[in-house]
Structure formats: structure tokens, C-alpha cells
Scaffold this motif. Sequence first.
Motif, mmCIF file in Angstrom:
data_model
loop_
_atom_site.group_PDB
_atom_site.id
_atom_site.type_symbol
_atom_site.label_atom_id
_atom_site.label_comp_id
_atom_site.label_asym_id
_atom_site.label_seq_id
_atom_site.Cartn_x
_atom_site.Cartn_y
_atom_site.Cartn_z
ATOM 1 N N GLY A 124 49.831 62.819 -26.931
ATOM 2 C CA GLY A 124 48.807 63.661 -26.185
ATOM 3 C C GLY A 124 47.971 63.172 -25.614
ATOM 4 N N LEU A 125 47.181 61.897 -25.961
ATOM 5 C CA LEU A 125 46.032 61.361 -25.469
ATOM 6 C C LEU A 125 46.450 60.791 -24.160
ATOM 7 C CD1 LEU A 125 43.049 60.503 -25.536
ATOM 8 C CD2 LEU A 125 43.783 58.506 -26.921
ATOM 9 N N GLY A 126 47.628 60.261 -24.348
ATOM 10 C CA GLY A 126 48.289 59.403 -23.093
ATOM 11 C C GLY A 126 48.758 60.558 -21.840
ATOM 12 N N ALA A 130 47.826 67.949 -24.062
ATOM 13 C CA ALA A 130 47.756 67.011 -24.806
ATOM 14 C C ALA A 130 48.168 67.877 -26.310
ATOM 15 C CB ALA A 130 46.340 66.380 -25.066
ATOM 16 N N SER A 180 49.354 62.623 -31.641
ATOM 17 C CA SER A 180 47.949 62.704 -30.925
ATOM 18 C C SER A 180 47.880 61.520 -30.030
ATOM 19 C CB SER A 180 46.879 62.435 -32.267
ATOM 20 O OG SER A 180 47.328 61.134 -32.792
ATOM 21 N N PHE A 181 48.534 60.528 -30.283
ATOM 22 C CA PHE A 181 48.382 59.355 -29.155
ATOM 23 C C PHE A 181 49.485 59.752 -28.172
ATOM 24 C CE2 PHE A 181 47.677 56.729 -33.102
ATOM 25 C CZ PHE A 181 46.442 56.353 -32.729
ATOM 26 N N ALA A 208 51.298 67.200 -28.828
ATOM 27 C CA ALA A 208 51.062 67.019 -30.265
ATOM 28 C C ALA A 208 51.593 67.836 -31.200
ATOM 29 C CB ALA A 208 49.444 66.998 -30.640
ATOM 30 N N MET A 221 47.081 63.286 -21.385
ATOM 31 C CA MET A 221 45.809 63.895 -20.855
ATOM 32 C C MET A 221 45.255 62.793 -20.071
ATOM 33 S SD MET A 221 42.384 64.858 -22.675
ATOM 34 C CE MET A 221 41.936 63.461 -23.450
ATOM 35 N N VAL A 222 45.251 61.428 -20.243
ATOM 36 C CA VAL A 222 45.047 60.606 -19.598
ATOM 37 C C VAL A 222 45.732 60.332 -18.209
ATOM 38 C CG1 VAL A 222 44.649 57.954 -19.191
ATOM 39 C CG2 VAL A 222 43.422 59.093 -21.125
ATOM 40 N N GLY A 263 44.769 68.683 -18.643
ATOM 41 C CA GLY A 263 44.853 67.708 -19.561
ATOM 42 C C GLY A 263 45.087 68.085 -21.029
ATOM 43 N N VAL A 264 43.922 68.686 -21.419
ATOM 44 C CA VAL A 264 43.444 68.978 -22.837
ATOM 45 C C VAL A 264 44.700 70.009 -23.221
ATOM 46 C CG1 VAL A 264 42.141 70.519 -24.448
ATOM 47 C CG2 VAL A 264 41.188 68.673 -23.090
#
Length: 130
Positions: free
Chosen positions: A87-89, A46, A84-85, A50, A91-92, A42-43
Motif C-alpha cells: 500500500g505504501l508503494g 494504500a 502495508s508495504f 492493504a 501511494m508513493v 494515494g491513501v
Amino acid sequence: MNPPHLKLAVDNARQETARPIPEDYGLTAEDLRIWYAPGRVGVALALLVAAGTIVMQGIEGARHAEPWVLGALSGGIYGAFIGSFAGLGAMVTVIWADPLVARAWPTYGRLRRYRDALATATATGGGSAD
């Protein structure tokens, strides 16, 4: 040592929970070194999303600005914000889909159940770390 018929009905001795054994879950030594972990993947995903968004928006900003460096800089900042948003999505989504990966990949599913049992045994004090 007491014979079984003299044993008390309530045994106040501390019951040790057994530490799980990988072989009980059908795992081999190679299975314990599976590269996939939802947090790690996930990281990585992300950061990849990004970085891709930063590059894409930087190139787009450089194409439309007269001093291309300023356009690339402003596009890169905008890409970092949006990336960043995104990538966060991503990863989640990877962490959310982990049970589905465990069902599709039986070896990983067994490894996941083994790690959960090991964490539970360690938290209750049954698994002693040597």
C-alpha cells in the motif's frame, strides 16, 4: 502624490504580491471542486491494497490450517505486514505520477498551478485570508 519624474529610483515601500485569481488560470467554479488529489487518492489506494492483501492472506491461511480461525488470524497478520508495504508503494506511485496526471488532464494541471501560486502567495504574505 508625486509626479512620475520626481519618483525616487529606489522605492522602499513594501510590494504586495497579488493573490492569484482562478480565472487567470482558465478555471471555473466547478473546476475548483475537482475530486482528484494525489494524497487523498494515494491513501485510499494504500488502504484498499492493504485490506485486499489482509483478506487474501486470511482466506489462504484459513484453507491450510486445522482450526481455520487460527489460520485466518495468522494469515491476516501476515497480510497486514505485506499489505502495508504494498500500500505504501502504491501511494508513493500515485504521488510520483501526479505531474503525469496533470499533463494528461489539462484542467487538473491548471488547478495544480493555481494551488501552487496560491500557496506561494500565502507563504510570502501577499494573499490575505479574509
